[in-house]
Design a protein around this motif. Structure first.
Motif, short mmCIF file in Angstrom:
data_model
loop_
_atom_site.label_atom_id
_atom_site.label_comp_id
_atom_site.label_asym_id
_atom_site.label_seq_id
_atom_site.Cartn_x
_atom_site.Cartn_y
_atom_site.Cartn_z
N PRO A 15 37.04 -4.98 17.45
CA PRO A 15 36.15 -6.09 17.84
C PRO A 15 34.75 -5.65 18.19
CG PRO A 15 37.71 -5.62 19.58
CD PRO A 15 38.12 -4.77 18.42
N ASN A 16 34.56 -4.36 18.40
CA ASN A 16 33.23 -3.92 18.84
C ASN A 16 32.32 -3.53 17.68
OD1 ASN A 16 33.99 -4.21 21.56
ND2 ASN A 16 35.13 -2.28 21.40
N VAL A 17 32.90 -3.52 16.48
CA VAL A 17 32.07 -3.16 15.33
C VAL A 17 31.38 -4.43 14.83
CG1 VAL A 17 32.12 -2.33 12.97
CG2 VAL A 17 33.54 -1.25 14.69
N GLN A 18 30.13 -4.30 14.61
CA GLN A 18 29.37 -5.43 14.07
C GLN A 18 28.95 -5.09 12.65
OE1 GLN A 18 28.61 -8.46 14.95
NE2 GLN A 18 29.46 -8.46 17.01
N ALA A 64 37.01 -13.58 25.47
CA ALA A 64 37.19 -14.84 24.74
C ALA A 64 36.18 -15.02 23.64
CB ALA A 64 37.09 -16.01 25.71
N ASP A 65 35.47 -13.95 23.29
CA ASP A 65 34.51 -14.17 22.21
C ASP A 65 35.21 -14.09 20.86
OD1 ASP A 65 35.03 -11.55 22.43
OD2 ASP A 65 33.00 -10.85 21.98
N PHE A 66 34.51 -14.53 19.87
CA PHE A 66 35.12 -14.69 18.55
C PHE A 66 35.68 -13.38 17.99
CE2 PHE A 66 34.56 -14.92 13.89
CZ PHE A 66 35.53 -15.87 13.64
N PRO A 67 34.95 -12.26 18.06
CA PRO A 67 35.50 -11.02 17.50
C PRO A 67 36.84 -10.64 18.13
CG PRO A 67 33.17 -10.77 17.90
CD PRO A 67 33.57 -12.07 18.51
N HIS A 68 36.94 -10.83 19.44
CA HIS A 68 38.19 -10.45 20.09
C HIS A 68 39.33 -11.38 19.68
CE1 HIS A 68 35.60 -7.95 22.61
NE2 HIS A 68 36.71 -7.23 22.80
N ILE A 69 39.04 -12.64 19.59
CA ILE A 69 40.08 -13.58 19.16
C ILE A 69 40.52 -13.24 17.75
CG2 ILE A 69 40.45 -15.98 18.54
CD1 ILE A 69 38.62 -16.71 20.88
N MET A 70 39.56 -12.96 16.91
CA MET A 70 39.87 -12.62 15.53
C MET A 70 40.71 -11.36 15.47
SD MET A 70 39.28 -14.64 13.41
CE MET A 70 38.65 -15.01 11.84
N THR A 71 40.32 -10.40 16.29
CA THR A 71 41.06 -9.14 16.30
C THR A 71 42.53 -9.38 16.63
OG1 THR A 71 39.05 -8.13 17.09
CG2 THR A 71 41.05 -6.83 17.25
N ARG A 72 42.76 -10.24 17.63
CA ARG A 72 44.15 -10.54 17.99
C ARG A 72 44.87 -11.24 16.82
NH1 ARG A 72 41.95 -10.88 23.00
NH2 ARG A 72 41.35 -13.05 22.88
N LEU A 73 44.14 -12.11 16.14
CA LEU A 73 44.75 -12.80 15.00
C LEU A 73 45.06 -11.82 13.88
CD1 LEU A 73 42.63 -16.08 14.87
CD2 LEU A 73 44.91 -15.74 15.81
N VAL A 74 44.21 -10.85 13.72
CA VAL A 74 44.46 -9.82 12.69
C VAL A 74 45.74 -9.07 13.06
CG1 VAL A 74 43.63 -7.63 11.76
CG2 VAL A 74 42.09 -9.59 11.93
N GLY A 75 45.91 -8.82 14.33
CA GLY A 75 47.12 -8.15 14.79
C GLY A 75 48.37 -8.96 14.46
N ARG A 76 48.20 -10.27 14.39
CA ARG A 76 49.35 -11.12 14.07
C ARG A 76 49.50 -11.36 12.58
NH1 ARG A 76 48.31 -16.27 17.22
NH2 ARG A 76 49.67 -17.04 15.56
N GLY A 77 48.67 -10.70 11.79
CA GLY A 77 48.87 -10.79 10.35
C GLY A 77 47.79 -11.55 9.62
N LEU A 78 46.69 -11.80 10.26
CA LEU A 78 45.61 -12.51 9.58
C LEU A 78 44.96 -11.56 8.57
CD1 LEU A 78 43.94 -15.24 9.70
CD2 LEU A 78 42.24 -13.88 10.89
N ARG A 79 44.86 -12.03 7.36
CA ARG A 79 44.25 -11.22 6.31
C ARG A 79 43.30 -12.08 5.49
NH1 ARG A 79 46.27 -8.20 9.07
NH2 ARG A 79 47.71 -6.50 8.66
#
Lengths: 556, 206
Positions: A414-417, A369-384
């Protein structure tokens, strides 16, 4: 005395009247005794009056006069400067002060002394009276009962004196701005306190201010209060025109701090003494939802981003969630071009309850539930990420995080910083591309060839016209002449006095007569139909003929 | 000096008011048969009175100098001055003439009086025959000077009543001036109590 009798003195001298009265000559000594008693009383009085002698060190003795400068507490004289001498370090001035007996309680450890001079400060003009009367030493007594003889004078008057009711709070800020000690603190544009001190943090990363909010207004400072720097003018240009806002004239000059409860109207408890707050740069920043933990994201753009500057906002569907912190040029060895690396900081808390829901959903699904993982899922849905033009006039760009439909599948790790979010070229850039395409297709049109063809065609037309001119026109003239004569004869024929016309009129009158006799025949036949067979009677009987045939025949 | 007889030797006494000469009768207090004033050979207890008043005057002179005598306030600048500080201030501020006058009237004259009277008293006690005419002159000088000793008190009294311009200017008397006034009164009384005839007493015995 009696051995020589004078000769010339008459015997019968009048004798004085004699009274017997005792005179005590020693009584006169009461006068000096009285004087002595008065003197002693004065001495004792002076002794009783004089309290402890203390020394105060100051940076400068400007305005102080030996034996004259008073020491005052709440404008009451409690002592007097006795002597002024230079300290052994030659940097300070040691002022010896004799306090009054009644003010001996001022010689305690937490008493503060400062010199009152005319001063123009953030809290107004003070010490005006000293312009004429000369400086004096002011005192502020504490609560301690431990005596002390040596004091260090304050360089500036303390903003808050002992006994003031209220609470002090600690504010952290990036920088001091135009604030100063004594700068006012406002609550709903009412002055409720002031800045008492400031200092740079030990690590140098910010400034810590102390403010004092007087009672009873200190109860408005709650754990949900936001402080902001209300210095200077707040200029905003909106649809309603230009708006100028300032807390007060003082804040324009000397700065100030304002506070207000955070929006939302939640129940909140009054803040503790020395509670810590963050001092925001302005009201709008202060009133924003709290930023929370920052996350860093990295964006790699292929096109040039002129107009994107450090500090440009990062929007998520129109909500500002962060800002650009660095823009660097990179070089890609494989493709041999220069991508732009944009680093930005984003605050997931600014997403508000959507963030909470996302986190909750992720927890429910057993995902990280951390931010990178949430973002990653959003990217999968087309977040650019996209650089968009925020202001057409200035060409300033901002970073927009948006869901785009016509983009291919891309994934973030999500694991890349820091987290890298894939980018698409900006909306404005797309328009540019389309314009360029239009221009290039326009350029493909063979304007030169078309011109040549047109030229040839025009030459042919010219030849044709010449031909028409030479041969066609004379024939036309003849034809027209013929037509003219034809028309002339026609008009002759049709003239009112022409034979044709005359004939026509005669013919028509004949026809009229014929028609009349035909109708008479008809009438006769309708009365005497037998006339068709027997013929016309002698007189009244009219000859009977068939209806149509005789009329036609007679008409001819 | 000479052998002229003294009035007391002849048993005579003279009324210092109407000038009548009568017989000297002792003991007791004689009054003039003509005008009724008390007749005395010498001023009553002159020596003791003079000494006592002189000492009292001197005692008062100490607080008169230590305590401030006048407060001058102009535009909020309050100044409390003792006699000496006033003199110094006048001198420093560029009025040496005034400083000298005040110094003479308030310090030099009283001090002279103290010393002169003390010296006269001591010498009279010891019946010294040293410079008798000069001593007599000194006494007369002291008497004349006495009038001028009140100069300070008058200045303060006048200024305190005249200068009342609110915050611009204000003069107020302070306790020192009372003691100074007392000093002047005491020294004047002391000098009047002194009987200058004592200077000449026992001249004959030499």
């Amino acid at each position: 005395m009696t051995d020589k009798q004078p000769r010339s003195i008459p015997e019968a001298l009048p004798r004085p009247l004699v009274r017997h009265r005792r005179v005590d000559t020693w009584l006169i000594w009461l006068v000096p005794m009285m004087a002595a008693v008065v003197g002693v009383i004065l001495l004792v009085h002076a002794r009783l009056q004089s309290g402890p002698v203390i020394t105060i060190s100051f940076q400068s003795a400007e305005g102080l006069v030996e034996g004259k400068t008073p020491v005052k507490y709440k404008s009451v004289t409690i002592g007097k400067v006795d002597k002024i001498r230079l300290g052994t370090d030659r940097e300070h001035v040691i002022v010896a002060v004799t306090l009054d007996k009644s003010a001996s309680s001022f010689a305690t450890t937490d008493t503060r002394f400062w010199i009152v001079r005319p001063r123009i400060g953030p809290s107004g003009i003070s010490g005006i009276t000293t312009l004429l009367s000369g400086a004096y030493i002011a005192a502020d007594v504490g609560k301690s009962s431990k005596t002390r003889k040596r004091f260090k004078g304050l360089a500036l008057p303390p903003a808050v004196t002992h006994g003031s009711r209220g609470r002090s709070f600690v504010l952290h800020a990036k920088d001091l701005g135009s604030l100063d000690v004594g700068a006012p603190v406002y609550y709903r544009h009412i002055k409720v306190g002031q800045v008492t001190s400031y200092q740079i943090d030990n690590d140098g990363s910010g400034v810590t201010l102390r403010i004092f909010v007087t009672s009873p207004n200190d109860r408005f400072v709650t754990d949900r209060t936001r402080f902001w720097n209300a210095s200077g003018l707040d200029v905003s240009v909106g649809a309603n025109g230009v708006k100028l806002k300032a807390q007060s004239l003082v804040t324009i000059v000397a700065g100030g701090v304002a506070f207000q409860g955070s929006p939302g109207g939640h129940k909140s408890a009054p803040a503790r003494e020395n509670a810590k707050f963050y001092l925001f740069a302005d009201k709008s920043t202060a009133m924003r939802p709290l930023s929370g933990v920052p996350y860093y994201i990295c964006l790699r753009f292929k096109q040039a981003l002129r107009g994107l500057s450090v500090g440009a906002p990062v929007d998520f569907l129109g909500v500002e969630i962060g800002k650009v912190i660095s823009i660097r040029l990179d070089y890609d060895g494989k493709t041999q071009n220069f991508p732009l690396l944009v680093n930005a900081v984003v605050y997931p808390r600014r997403l508000g309850q959507s963030n909470d829901k996302l986190v909750n959903l992720a927890r429910v699904h057993g995902e990280k539930a951390d931010f990178p993982h949430i973002m990653t899922r959003l990217v999968g849905r087309g977040l650019r990420a996209q650089a968009r033009t925020g202001n057409l006039l200035t060409g300033k760009l901002y970073i927009a995080l948006d869901f785009l439909s016509d983009v291919g599948k891309k994934y973030a790790d999500p694991n890349v910083q820091p987290l890298e979010i894939p980018t698409v070229s900006g909306s404005f850039n797309k328009v540019q591309q389309q314009l360029a395409e239009i221009v290039s297709s326009v350029r493909k049109i063979p304007f030169a060839r078309i011109g040549r063809h047109l030229d040839r065609v025009l030459v042919d037309v010219d030849v044709t016209l010449k031909h028409v001119d030479g041969s066609l026109l004379p024939q036309m003239q003849q034809t027209l002449k013929g037509a003219q004569s034809t028309l002339d004869s026609a008009s002759q024929i049709l003239a009112s006095d022409s034979p044709l016309q005359q004939n026509l009129v005669a013919t028509l009158s004949e026809l009229r007569r014929a028609a009349r006799s035909l109708s008479m025949l008809g009438n006769y036949l309708s009365v005497y139909p037998e006339a068709l067979i027997r013929g016309r009677r002698s007189d009244p009987v009219l000859p009977v003929v068939p209806k149509a045939k005789p009329s036609r025949g007679s008409a001819r | 000096m000479n052998h002229l007889p003294r009035a007391s030797e002849l048993g005579l006494i003279h009324c210092h008011v109407c000038g009548m000469v009568c017989c000297h009768v002792s003991p007791g207090e004689a009054t003039c048969p003509r005008c009724g004033v008390v007749l005395r050979e010498r001023k009553l207890a002159s020596y003791a009175r003079s000494w006592a008043l002189l000492v009292a005057g001197f005692l008062f002179y100490i607080p008169a100098n230590v305590l401030p005598i006048m407060r001058t306030a102009s535009l909020g600048n309050v100044d409390d001055n003792t006699i000496l500080s006033g003199v110094i201030e006048l001198w420093v501020r560029g009025s040496p003439g005034l400083a000298i006058i005040v110094f003479t009237a308030s310090i030099l004259v009283p001090m002279t009086k103290f010393f002169v009277l003390a010296a006269l008293l001591v010498s009279a006690r010891h019946n010294s025959d040293w410079a008798r005419p000069q001593r007599a002159k000194l006494y007369r000088l002291v008497e004349i000077m006495g009038y001028w000793s009140m100069l300070d008190v008058f200045i303060v009294a006048l200024l305190a009543t005249l200068v009342h311009f609110g915050i611009f200017s204000l003069v107020a008397p302070l306790p020192g001036v009372i003691f100074f006034g007392l000093t002047v009164v005491m020294t004047m009384l002391a000098s009047t109590s002194f009987d200058p005839r004592m200077i000449w007493d026992d001249e004959r015995q030499r």
